[in-house]
Write an enzyme that holds these catalytic residues in place. Structure first.
Site, PDB file in Angstrom:
ATOM      1  N   SER A  47       0.844  -1.191   0.000  1.00 55.84           N
ATOM      2  CA  SER A  47       0.000   0.000   0.000  1.00 55.84           C
ATOM      3  C   SER A  47       0.877   1.238   0.000  1.00 55.84           C
ATOM      4  O   SER A  47       2.109   1.156   0.059  1.00 55.84           O
ATOM      5  CB  SER A  47      -0.898   0.013   1.227  1.00 55.84           C
ATOM      6  OG  SER A  47      -0.119   0.347   2.362  1.00 55.84           O
ATOM      7  N   LYS A  48       0.235   2.369  -0.062  1.00 51.19           N
ATOM      8  CA  LYS A  48       0.913   3.675  -0.077  1.00 51.19           C
ATOM      9  C   LYS A  48       1.998   3.797   1.002  1.00 51.19           C
ATOM     10  O   LYS A  48       3.004   4.463   0.808  1.00 51.19           O
ATOM     11  CB  LYS A  48      -0.117   4.789   0.154  1.00 51.19           C
ATOM     12  CG  LYS A  48      -0.862   5.172  -1.079  1.00 51.19           C
ATOM     13  CD  LYS A  48      -0.277   6.460  -1.672  1.00 51.19           C
ATOM     14  CE  LYS A  48      -0.644   6.659  -3.115  1.00 51.19           C
ATOM     15  NZ  LYS A  48       0.290   6.049  -4.055  1.00 51.19           N
ATOM     16  N   ARG A  49       1.733   3.151   2.140  1.00 53.04           N
ATOM     17  CA  ARG A  49       2.698   3.219   3.236  1.00 53.04           C
ATOM     18  C   ARG A  49       4.075   2.723   2.810  1.00 53.04           C
ATOM     19  O   ARG A  49       5.096   3.084   3.370  1.00 53.04           O
ATOM     20  CB  ARG A  49       2.234   2.347   4.410  1.00 53.04           C
ATOM     21  CG  ARG A  49       1.230   2.996   5.327  1.00 53.04           C
ATOM     22  CD  ARG A  49       0.810   2.051   6.419  1.00 53.04           C
ATOM     23  NE  ARG A  49       0.278   0.799   5.888  1.00 53.04           N
ATOM     24  CZ  ARG A  49       0.818  -0.379   6.074  1.00 53.04           C
ATOM     25  NH1 ARG A  49       1.896  -0.502   6.800  1.00 53.04           N
ATOM     26  NH2 ARG A  49       0.268  -1.466   5.549  1.00 53.04           N
TER      27      ARG A  49
END
Ligand code: GLU
Length: 498
Positions: free
Chosen positions: A261-263
């Site tokens: 994910s974006k993380r």
């Protein structure tokens, strides 16, 4: 299924850029179609009216074309349609009534029903189920409305949705081409909405209707859709249609073991392009996310993936996205491309960095190619080449300090400047020769001379091959920069002696 023509589709929902998972799904469908001489179809699933945007469609098309995932049929970049099974955009299909027709048919045959429950009622029944520790699924309240009840609701102005009547007992299973036998208890399934109150279809409904009408032979998609598949299978059964084969691709995890994910940093193809990856690198890397061939081959020549890919090599356990490997692979690909191609790829990064390419004294293609073995990312190139396009290099203070403080630097740089000024031909070879001759004649070690010269002309302690760099900088620039460094030395020494 055996004799059916291979027809696969990539069916993105245009609610953002093409992310890594979506690109991997697109790639595997594309490779599967190429391998089996089939058709690769692009369908736009824009039934989420609020979140679907034209910009997302364009961005997805751009990313797919960048990766070289050419599709044979479907919605095209100019938004025209190619193929005999259109429209290929679900909002266009809805507009011509395709979904309503099948929803009505299912109601007529007792496989679906109108549901008038309001969001508040649904919410209440959900809460009640949770409080009573029951599965919070729609309990089929509107399956059996009392006579006249529907009319009453209509008069109240309630707009119904259409729900599928899920079998109450038994199991729904399939032989997944990657996960093998999968089976769901029908009690865990629910009467999902097929058409929303406004008449728009939901994903599960539109997907089945379209996959059937578009004669899709294999549905290859992410395993986040596994829970949708039993719902879809029950629809196929109710409609009396033959099912496609299903293959659910493994999840992609970040290095910490949680879903990518974006993380974890960049997640869209567009971001990887911007970061300086070559399309072939990304394509090759994505192919290895959940697939391998028996030789554990890592790098594939052009056309090789299209030949070697198969679903047997797909694993069901999650794949981990590894940026270090991706960068390594990019370096490998950069080393394989031609000087011309590398220049083509590097150009947008040089322009983006605002460099005045006409200011270089050498052919920009030569400059770009000079250090090609060292590049990991195309975006590294402007920083490395900056010195060729600017009047003055960016001086690295540490490198400068080192050079300025050495007592012999003044003598070395003055001597080298004089030697360079007099060289009849300012080529790599003669520059090298003159520099070595100077070192020897004055009793210096080569390094003692090469280092300050490098710092003086480039501002840095490290960089491209010294003499080639000097040739590409031109005599004028090299001598000017050496003189400027001499000025700095003299100013610094003057300051000290004050
Ligand atoms: N529109 C769905 C998605 O983007 C497609 C899923 C499928 O391939 O059936 O996830």
């Amino acid at each position: 299924m055996e004799n059916k023509k291979t027809r696969v589709r990539f069916a993105p929902s245009p609610t953002g850029h093409l992310h890594i998972g979506g690109a991997r799904t697109a790639l595997f469908n594309y490779l599967f179609a190429r391998k089996y001489d089939g058709t690769f179809i692009l369908r736009i699933e824009d039934t989420d009216e609020l979140r679907s945007t034209k910009e997302s469609v364009e961005s997805i098309f751009d990313s797919m074309r960048w990766l070289g995932l050419v599709w044979d049929e479907g919605a095209m970049p100019d938004m025209s349609e190619k193929g005999e099974f259109g429209p290929y955009v679900q909002s266009r299909r809805e507009a011509v009534g395709i979904y309503r027709e099948y929803a009505e048919k299912l109601i007529k045959e007792g496989f679906a029903y109108r549901c008038y429950c309001t969001p508040e009622e649904l919410d209440e029944s959900r809460k009640k189920a949770l409080a009573e520790k029951r599965l919070p699924k729609y309990e089929g309240l509107c399956r059996h409305l009392a006579p006249g009840q529907a009319e009453k609701y209509e008069k109240e102005g309630r707009k119904p949705v259409i729900r599928f009547k899920m079998p109450d007992d038994g199991f729904t299973g399939w032989n997944d081409l990657i996960h093998k036998e999968l089976k769901f208890d029908n009690k865990l399934l629910y009467d999902f909405v097929m058409l929303k109150a406004g008449g728009y279809p939901t994903y599960n409904f539109a997907c089945v209707i379209d996959d059937h009408l578009m004669q899709i032979s294999h549905v290859i998609r992410g395993d986040d859709h596994i829970s949708n598949t039993p719902l879809q299978i029950n629809l196929y059964k109710a409609l009396g249609w033959e099912m496609p084969e299903f293959a659910h691709l493994s999840m992609i995890l970040g290095p910490d073991g949680t879903r990518l994910s974006k993380r974890h940093g960049a997640t869209s193809v567009q971001e990887y392009k911007k970061l300086g990856y070559l399309p072939d690198t990304v394509k090759n890397y994505l192919a290895l996310l959940g697939w391998s061939n028996p030789e554990s081959q890592q790098i594939f020549a052009e056309g090789e993936l299209e030949e070697k890919f198969n679903l047997d090599g797909c694993q069901k356990s999650p794949a981990t996205f590894d940026n270090v490997k991706l960068q390594w692979m990019n370096g490998e690909y950069i080393r394989k491309i031609s000087r011309e191609k590398l220049y083509e790829f590097a150009l947008p990064y040089l322009q983006e960095a605002g460099l005045d390419l006409s200011a270089a004294k050498a052919d920009v293609k030569d400059l770009v190619y000079m250090e090609f073995e060292k590049y990991k990312l195309l975006s590294d190139i402007p920083g490395r080449l900056e010195m060729f396009f600017k009047e003055e290099p960016a001086y690295d203070p540490k490198a400068m300090e080192d050079v300025l403080k050495k007592p012999e630097t003044d003598k070395i740089l003055s001597g080298i400047a004089a030697a360079y000024r007099e060289l009849p031909d300012f080529s790599e070879k003669s520059i090298e020769e003159a520099t070595r001759v100077f070192a020897k004649a004055n009793g210096y070690k080569n390094g003692q001379v090469f280092h300050p010269v490098r710092v003086a002309v480039s501002g840095r302690a490290q960089g491209p091959t010294l003499f080639k760099m000097i040739e590409y900088l031109s005599r004028e620039t090299a001598v000017k920069r050496i003189n400027k460094t001499l000025d700095m030395i003299r100013t610094a020494n003057g300051e000290k002696s004050k």
